[in-house]
Design a protein around this motif. Structure first.
Motif, short mmCIF file in Angstrom:
data_model
loop_
_atom_site.label_atom_id
_atom_site.label_comp_id
_atom_site.label_asym_id
_atom_site.label_seq_id
_atom_site.Cartn_x
_atom_site.Cartn_y
_atom_site.Cartn_z
N GLN A 1 -8.02 -4.20 -8.02
CA GLN A 1 -8.16 -2.75 -7.86
C GLN A 1 -8.12 -2.05 -9.22
O GLN A 1 -8.83 -1.06 -9.43
CB GLN A 1 -7.10 -2.19 -6.92
N ALA A 2 -7.32 -2.56 -10.13
CA ALA A 2 -7.28 -1.97 -11.48
C ALA A 2 -8.59 -2.18 -12.21
O ALA A 2 -9.06 -1.30 -12.95
CB ALA A 2 -6.12 -2.58 -12.27
N THR B 1 -9.11 0.01 0.07
CA THR B 1 -9.66 -0.19 -1.26
C THR B 1 -9.18 0.95 -2.15
O THR B 1 -8.17 0.84 -2.82
CB THR B 1 -11.20 -0.25 -1.22
N ASP B 2 -9.86 2.10 -2.10
CA ASP B 2 -9.51 3.20 -2.99
C ASP B 2 -9.05 4.43 -2.23
O ASP B 2 -9.12 4.48 -1.00
CB ASP B 2 -10.72 3.57 -3.86
N ILE B 3 -8.57 5.41 -2.97
CA ILE B 3 -8.30 6.75 -2.48
C ILE B 3 -9.03 7.72 -3.40
O ILE B 3 -9.62 7.31 -4.40
CB ILE B 3 -6.80 7.05 -2.42
N GLY B 4 -9.00 9.01 -3.08
CA GLY B 4 -9.81 9.96 -3.84
C GLY B 4 -9.06 11.14 -4.41
O GLY B 4 -9.39 12.29 -4.09
N TYR C 1 0.81 -1.21 0.00
CA TYR C 1 0.00 0.00 0.00
C TYR C 1 0.85 1.26 0.00
O TYR C 1 2.02 1.26 0.40
CB TYR C 1 -0.90 0.03 1.25
N LEU C 2 0.22 2.36 -0.43
CA LEU C 2 0.77 3.66 -0.13
C LEU C 2 0.98 3.72 1.38
O LEU C 2 0.12 3.28 2.14
CB LEU C 2 -0.20 4.76 -0.57
N GLU C 3 2.09 4.25 1.81
CA GLU C 3 2.46 4.15 3.23
C GLU C 3 1.40 4.72 4.15
O GLU C 3 1.08 4.13 5.20
CB GLU C 3 3.80 4.88 3.45
N TRP C 4 0.84 5.87 3.79
CA TRP C 4 -0.14 6.50 4.68
C TRP C 4 -1.42 5.69 4.77
O TRP C 4 -2.11 5.71 5.78
CB TRP C 4 -0.44 7.93 4.24
N LYS C 5 -1.74 4.97 3.68
CA LYS C 5 -3.02 4.25 3.65
C LYS C 5 -3.04 3.14 4.68
O LYS C 5 -4.03 2.97 5.42
CB LYS C 5 -3.26 3.69 2.25
N SER C 6 -1.99 2.34 4.73
CA SER C 6 -1.95 1.27 5.73
C SER C 6 -1.69 1.81 7.12
O SER C 6 -2.24 1.31 8.11
CB SER C 6 -0.89 0.23 5.35
N VAL D 1 -13.81 0.19 -14.32
CA VAL D 1 -15.27 0.20 -14.39
C VAL D 1 -15.87 1.46 -13.77
O VAL D 1 -16.76 2.09 -14.34
CB VAL D 1 -15.85 -1.06 -13.71
N GLY D 2 -15.37 1.84 -12.59
CA GLY D 2 -16.03 2.91 -11.85
C GLY D 2 -15.20 4.11 -11.49
O GLY D 2 -15.71 5.08 -10.94
N GLY D 3 -13.88 4.06 -11.76
CA GLY D 3 -13.04 5.20 -11.47
C GLY D 3 -12.48 5.24 -10.07
O GLY D 3 -11.74 6.17 -9.73
N ASN D 4 -12.79 4.26 -9.23
CA ASN D 4 -12.25 4.24 -7.87
C ASN D 4 -10.74 4.04 -7.95
O ASN D 4 -10.26 2.98 -8.34
CB ASN D 4 -12.88 3.11 -7.06
N PHE D 5 -9.97 5.06 -7.56
CA PHE D 5 -8.53 5.04 -7.76
C PHE D 5 -7.85 4.14 -6.74
O PHE D 5 -8.14 4.20 -5.55
CB PHE D 5 -7.95 6.46 -7.66
N PRO D 6 -6.91 3.29 -7.17
CA PRO D 6 -6.33 2.28 -6.28
C PRO D 6 -5.49 2.87 -5.16
O PRO D 6 -4.92 3.96 -5.28
CB PRO D 6 -5.44 1.45 -7.22
N SER D 7 -5.37 2.10 -4.08
CA SER D 7 -4.43 2.43 -3.01
C SER D 7 -3.27 1.46 -2.98
O SER D 7 -2.30 1.68 -2.25
CB SER D 7 -5.15 2.43 -1.65
N ASN D 8 -3.36 0.38 -3.75
CA ASN D 8 -2.28 -0.60 -3.90
C ASN D 8 -1.31 -0.06 -4.94
O ASN D 8 -1.70 0.28 -6.06
CB ASN D 8 -2.88 -1.94 -4.33
#
Length: 435
Positions: A345-346, A154-157, A134-139, A351-358
């Motif tokens: 996540q990709a 899951t996602d970020i914004g 993960y992005l460090e801050w996410k985890s 499909v929906g634009g939810n940007f990955p956090s992985n």
């Protein structure tokens, strides 16, 4: 990996989001979380809010095909503000929660600080293998002081500015993303362009959807919002919050908004297709929401450009957690791990634009475009926004503060309350709620 590393260091530890208000056309494919297993299979219940994109991307069906011993019962609640209180009741009772529950980013600080005994430590399960990815801050945001990991991201914004190119053209304004970006060096420029739009706007079309959404966009670009680095509430003394509130309130008072409440007012949903507003600050997940609400008739009318000044921001994101009451922790952890793999996540982003956090998934989507949005390079645009976003501070009462300020702005729009009185009213409400 240089791109991913830069994102890891620079990306915000997500703001409390308007995704707190996030709701969508919810899907309810499941019954009760306590339903009995069928045909000897392990039945996993998944309860989310709004649109995580997992079901929309076909991931639950795919997982069941890959794992014929598992059946998934999925449900989604229309609004997070309804979902979360109901979940708290179930967690307190120790029963009734699903095997996997969604956690909005604005709730994660409270979960980590106060609910460690109500959630499974995912670092002790197979899902824990994801933490280094993960992005460090996410985890880090989902990890307690003693090292328990209570949610898998899951996602970020990351943020952009979505707009109706046809409405801008009718008002005599440029509609090319680069031309619009050149006009928008700051949020003040955005308001000024709104005044130009208003002067020649098509009948029934406002410049932006809501003052609350505008406010959320502005604060999404800030490092310190409601709490400081020491964990103290500073929302009422932080000039960035007051300036964002005043800017949004001024836009409302000038008649630049459609006076709609995001995610709560049915007219907001229909406005994406009807053209009641020309622009909306949009996190990556909003791309899928716009498609769903505007439908086929909106294809080729919507486009997206960067935030004013090329600023980076983050509004939203979520986690998957396993309540301590789950009777299927091992199988639930396997599903959580699979759902948060780069490939999955990709698919959700596609499909929906939810940007990955992985970070692996971020690499996979950087080159993505979206034909619905006139071929916009959404992968590149949202990746740049993520890279430019500041590191933000999460606090336990972020959601409460943001909700109060957004409601105060709505009172300016719909009831003619003065900006000063609206701020004073929100201050009084928050003094009663959080001191």
């Amino acid at each position: 990996m240089s791109h991913v590393r830069k994102t890891t260091l620079a990306l915000a530890a997500a703001t409390v989001s308007g995704a707190l208000l996030l709701s969508s056309c919810s899907t309810t494919d499941a019954g009760s979380a306590d339903a009995a297993p069928a045909d000897g299979k392990t039945q996993l219940s998944v309860s989310l809010f709004g649109t995580f994109g997992l079901d929309e991307a076909g991931l639950f069906d795919e997982y069941q095909k890959l794992n014929p011993n598992v059946t998934i019962k999925y449900e989604s609640t229309q609004g997070e503000n309804n979902y979360w209180p109901a979940l708290q009741t179930k967690l307190a009772a120790g029963n009734g929660a699903a095997d996997i529950q969604g956690i909005e980013v604005g709730r994660i600080a409270d979960v980590v600080a106060n609910q460690g005994d109500k959630w499974t430590d995912l670092s002790t399960t197979v899902a824990g293998e994801q933490v280094p990815n993960y992005l460090e801050w996410k985890s880090a945001a989902a990890t307690t002081e003693d090292g328990k990991v209570l949610g898998m991201g899951t996602d970020i914004g990351p943020m952009g500015l979505c707009y109706r190119s046809d409405l801008l053209e009718q008002a005599g304004l440029p509609s090319d993303p680069a031309q619009i970006a050149a006009r928008l060096g700051s949020w003040d420029d955005y308001v000024a362009l709104g005044r130009e739009f208003k002067a020649k706007a098509p009948a029934g079309a406002a410049w932006m959807d809501s003052a609350g959404g505008f406010y959320n966009a502005i604060v999404s670009t800030e490092e310190e919002i409601y709490y400081d680095a020491s964990g103290e509430l500073v929302w009422d003394t932080n000039p960035a919050v007051k300036e964002a509130f005043d800017t949004a309130a001024s836009a409302a008072a000038e008649g630049l908004t459609a006076k709609l409440e995001q995610f709560e007012d049915p007219a907001w949903d229909t406005g994406f297709g009807s053209g009641s507003f020309a622009t909306i600050a949009c996190p990556a997940w909003m791309v899928g929401y716009i498609k769903g609400k505007a439908g086929d008739a909106g294809a080729g009318k919507w486009n997206v450009t960067s935030l004013p000044g090329g600023a980076g921001g983050n509004w939203g994101g979520a986690y998957l957690g396993i309540p301590a009451s789950s009777k299927n922790k091992e199988e639930a952890a396997k599903l959580v791990k699979w759902l948060t793999d780069p490939e999955q996540q990709a698919k959700v982003f596609e499909v929906g634009g939810n940007f990955p956090s992985n970070t692996g998934a971020i690499e996979l989507v950087t080159g993505a475009t979206d034909e619905y949005f006139q071929g916009a390079p959404i992968g590149e645009l949202f990746s740049k926004s993520a890279e430019a976003a500041p590191t933000q501070i999460l606090g336990e009462e972020d959601a409460v503060v943001k909700s109060a300020l957004v409601q105060a702005l709505l009172s300016v729009e719909t009831n003619g309350v003065s900006p000063a009185d609206a701020w004073k009213g929100a201050s009084g409400d928050l003094a009663n709620q959080i001191g």
